[in-house]
Design an enzyme around this catalytic site. Structure first.
Site, PDB file in Angstrom:
ATOM      1  N   GLU A  27      -2.234  13.833   1.418  1.00 22.94           N
ATOM      2  CA  GLU A  27      -3.298  13.465   2.348  1.00 22.94           C
ATOM      3  C   GLU A  27      -3.895  14.729   2.962  1.00 22.94           C
ATOM      4  O   GLU A  27      -5.092  14.973   2.884  1.00 22.94           O
ATOM      5  CB  GLU A  27      -2.743  12.550   3.433  1.00 22.94           C
TER       6      GLU A  27
ATOM      7  N   HIS B  47       5.863  11.192   4.845  1.00 21.05           N
ATOM      8  CA  HIS B  47       5.661  11.125   6.297  1.00 21.05           C
ATOM      9  C   HIS B  47       6.856  10.474   6.973  1.00 21.05           C
ATOM     10  O   HIS B  47       7.187   9.327   6.651  1.00 21.05           O
ATOM     11  CB  HIS B  47       4.407  10.298   6.623  1.00 21.05           C
TER      12      HIS B  47
ATOM     13  N   THR C 226      -3.204   7.542   9.238  1.00 21.24           N
ATOM     14  CA  THR C 226      -4.102   7.756   8.093  1.00 21.24           C
ATOM     15  C   THR C 226      -4.470   6.459   7.383  1.00 21.24           C
ATOM     16  O   THR C 226      -5.121   6.491   6.338  1.00 21.24           O
ATOM     17  CB  THR C 226      -3.468   8.725   7.073  1.00 21.24           C
TER      18      THR C 226
ATOM     19  N   HIS D 268       7.632   7.205   4.516  1.00 17.98           N
ATOM     20  CA  HIS D 268       6.900   6.612   3.397  1.00 17.98           C
ATOM     21  C   HIS D 268       6.207   7.715   2.614  1.00 17.98           C
ATOM     22  O   HIS D 268       6.186   8.873   3.046  1.00 17.98           O
ATOM     23  CB  HIS D 268       5.888   5.582   3.923  1.00 17.98           C
TER      24      HIS D 268
ATOM     25  N   HIS E 285       2.854   9.101   0.065  1.00 20.49           N
ATOM     26  CA  HIS E 285       1.494   9.040  -0.465  1.00 20.49           C
ATOM     27  C   HIS E 285       1.540   9.837  -1.761  1.00 20.49           C
ATOM     28  O   HIS E 285       2.188  10.885  -1.820  1.00 20.49           O
ATOM     29  CB  HIS E 285       0.499   9.678   0.513  1.00 20.49           C
TER      30      HIS E 285
ATOM     31  N   HIS F 133       0.795  -1.219   0.000  1.00 21.13           N
ATOM     32  CA  HIS F 133       0.000   0.000   0.000  1.00 21.13           C
ATOM     33  C   HIS F 133       0.828   1.270   0.000  1.00 21.13           C
ATOM     34  O   HIS F 133       0.280   2.360  -0.121  1.00 21.13           O
ATOM     35  CB  HIS F 133      -1.069   0.027   1.095  1.00 21.13           C
TER      36      HIS F 133
HETATM   37  S1  B30 Z   1       0.701   7.634   8.669  1.00 22.85           S
HETATM   38  O1  B30 Z   1       1.929   8.358   8.760  1.00 22.85           O
HETATM   39  O2  B30 Z   1      -0.391   8.169   9.417  1.00 22.85           O
HETATM   40  N1  B30 Z   1       0.264   7.528   7.153  1.00 22.85           N
HETATM   41  C1  B30 Z   1       1.446   3.523  10.370  1.00 22.85           C
HETATM   42  C2  B30 Z   1       2.356   4.531  10.567  1.00 22.85           C
HETATM   43  C3  B30 Z   1       2.139   5.785  10.025  1.00 22.85           C
HETATM   44  C4  B30 Z   1       0.996   6.036   9.287  1.00 22.85           C
HETATM   45  C5  B30 Z   1       0.089   5.029   9.064  1.00 22.85           C
HETATM   46  C6  B30 Z   1       0.313   3.749   9.623  1.00 22.85           C
HETATM   47  C7  B30 Z   1       1.668   2.190  11.000  1.00 22.85           C
HETATM   48  O3  B30 Z   1       2.693   1.975  11.592  1.00 22.85           O
HETATM   49  N2  B30 Z   1       0.719   1.267  10.899  1.00 22.85           N
HETATM   50  C8  B30 Z   1       0.746  -0.017  11.571  1.00 22.85           C
HETATM   51  C9  B30 Z   1       1.782  -0.910  11.050  1.00 22.85           C
HETATM   52  N3  B30 Z   1       1.482  -1.463   9.740  1.00 22.85           N
HETATM   53  C10 B30 Z   1       2.716  -1.843   9.148  1.00 22.85           C
HETATM   54  C11 B30 Z   1       3.157  -0.975   8.041  1.00 22.85           C
HETATM   55  O4  B30 Z   1       4.193  -0.338   8.106  1.00 22.85           O
HETATM   56  O5  B30 Z   1       2.462  -0.866   6.991  1.00 22.85           O
HETATM   57  C12 B30 Z   1       0.623  -2.613   9.819  1.00 22.85           C
HETATM   58  C13 B30 Z   1      -0.563  -2.583   8.905  1.00 22.85           C
HETATM   59  O6  B30 Z   1      -0.482  -2.388   7.650  1.00 22.85           O
HETATM   60  O7  B30 Z   1      -1.692  -2.792   9.326  1.00 22.85           O
HETATM   61 CU1  B30 Z   1       0.803  -1.607   6.522  1.00 22.85          CU
HETATM   62 ZN    ZN Z   2       1.496   8.319   5.806  1.00 18.82          ZN
END
Ligand code: B30
Ligand code: ZN
Length: 269
Positions: free
Chosen positions: A111, A124, A206, A99, A101, A71
């Site tokens: 976003e 981010h 997000t 990462h 978007h 993703h």
């Molecule tokens: S964000 O910066 O708000 N877009 C995570 C960290 C930052 C953002 C969104 C999500 C995060 O650590 N999510 C949980 C961990 N993830 C692992 C991953 O790195 O990518 C587990 C998951 O799915 O459920 Cu994908």
């Molecule tokens: Zn993000």
């Protein structure tokens, strides 16, 4: 990707459906948001202190691994990179990954939006509060994370500090592929020069599980990249290599969420 969600509207797993599978995605402090500049309140947050971000203070033995996780394109950061100050309290927040978007066209992809304006992308840098033992345990605390958010904007020439990274991602186009960067990126070489102008509000991850644990910092000055560099992101796929059909990974942004009773702050609005 194991998680049962995506960014597509017609898949049955798109952003409108997230809250059915992940309760928190229906919460009242969700991200991203549209930042209405007329509503922003002044607050003296102070400057950030960045450690490890520059050519001179970059951590020894730091490593970065770039991966497609189905993703996004995520760069795992291993090294002593941290931020403090800026009203974040007394503890430092340690960077664990950054990462992207992005959008299918230049008029969308970020976003956060500013007065309704979207940028072609957003980067981010995800940092966890070191008062918790590790990133995972921080996820279950409301002051667990701070994310440094930077808009991506198009310029005619490549951003040289990101050349290696965007070159490497052509070899990790599919879900679960990853590659080490031979040279860790130096953040200060591609972050904007003005890091003192940012919006601050309380929000969420997000993506599912959308935990409401993020102190958000949305910097006003964008990171400049070329369209060719952005196109490297647009050539990523959500599926694994050798899948029957390739699903282009694009428009990897969640639509803006209700602000509700939150205030967005800025040091000098
Ligand atoms: S964000 O910066 O708000 N877009 C995570 C960290 C930052 C953002 C969104 C999500 C995060 O650590 N999510 C949980 C961990 N993830 C692992 C991953 O790195 O990518 C587990 C998951 O799915 O459920 Cu994908
Ligand atoms: Zn993000």
């Amino acid at each position: 990707q194991a998680a049962g969600w995506d960014y597509l509207n017609d898949s049955g797993k798109g952003p409108d459906t997230w809250e059915a599978s992940y309760d928190t995605c229906g919460g009242s402090k969700q991200s991203p948001i549209n930042i209405e500049t007329a509503m922003v309140e002044e607050k003296d947050l102070g400057d950030f202190t960045f450690v490890g971000f520059g050519e001179d203070d970059k951590p020894v033995n730091a490593t970065m691994t770039v991966s497609n996780n189905g993703h996004s394109v995520v760069v795992g950061v291993d090294g002593d990179y941290h931020v403090s100050g800026a009203g974040l309290g007394t503890t430092a927040y340690k960077a664990v990954q950054f990462h992207f978007h992005w959008g299918s066209v230049n008029s969308q992809g970020s976003e956060h939006t500013i007065d309704g304006k979207a940028y072609p992308g957003e980067l981010h840098i995800v940092c966890y509060n070191t008062s918790y033992p590790n990133f995972f345990s921080a996820l279950f605390n409301e002051d667990g994370l701070t994310v440094l958010g930077f808009f991506l904007e198009i310029q005619t020439v490549d951003n040289p500090a990101l050349t290696q990274l965007f070159d490497v991602i052509s070899s990790i186009q599919f879900d679960e592929e990853e590659e080490d960067l031979s040279m860790p990126v130096v953040f200060n070489n591609f972050l904007p020069s003005d890091l003192s102008s940012y919006y601050r509000y309380s929000g969420s991850l997000t993506t599912p599980p959308c935990y409401e644990i993020v102190t958000w910092n949305v910097f006003t000055e964008p990171i400049m990249v070329s369209e060719a560099q952005l196109n490297a992101l647009r050539r990523q796929y959500a599926n694994k290599h050798n899948a029957a059909d390739n699903i282009t990974l694009t428009d990897t942004y969640r639509p803006v969420q209700p602000v509700n009773n939150r205030t967005v702050y800025m040091t000098d609005p």
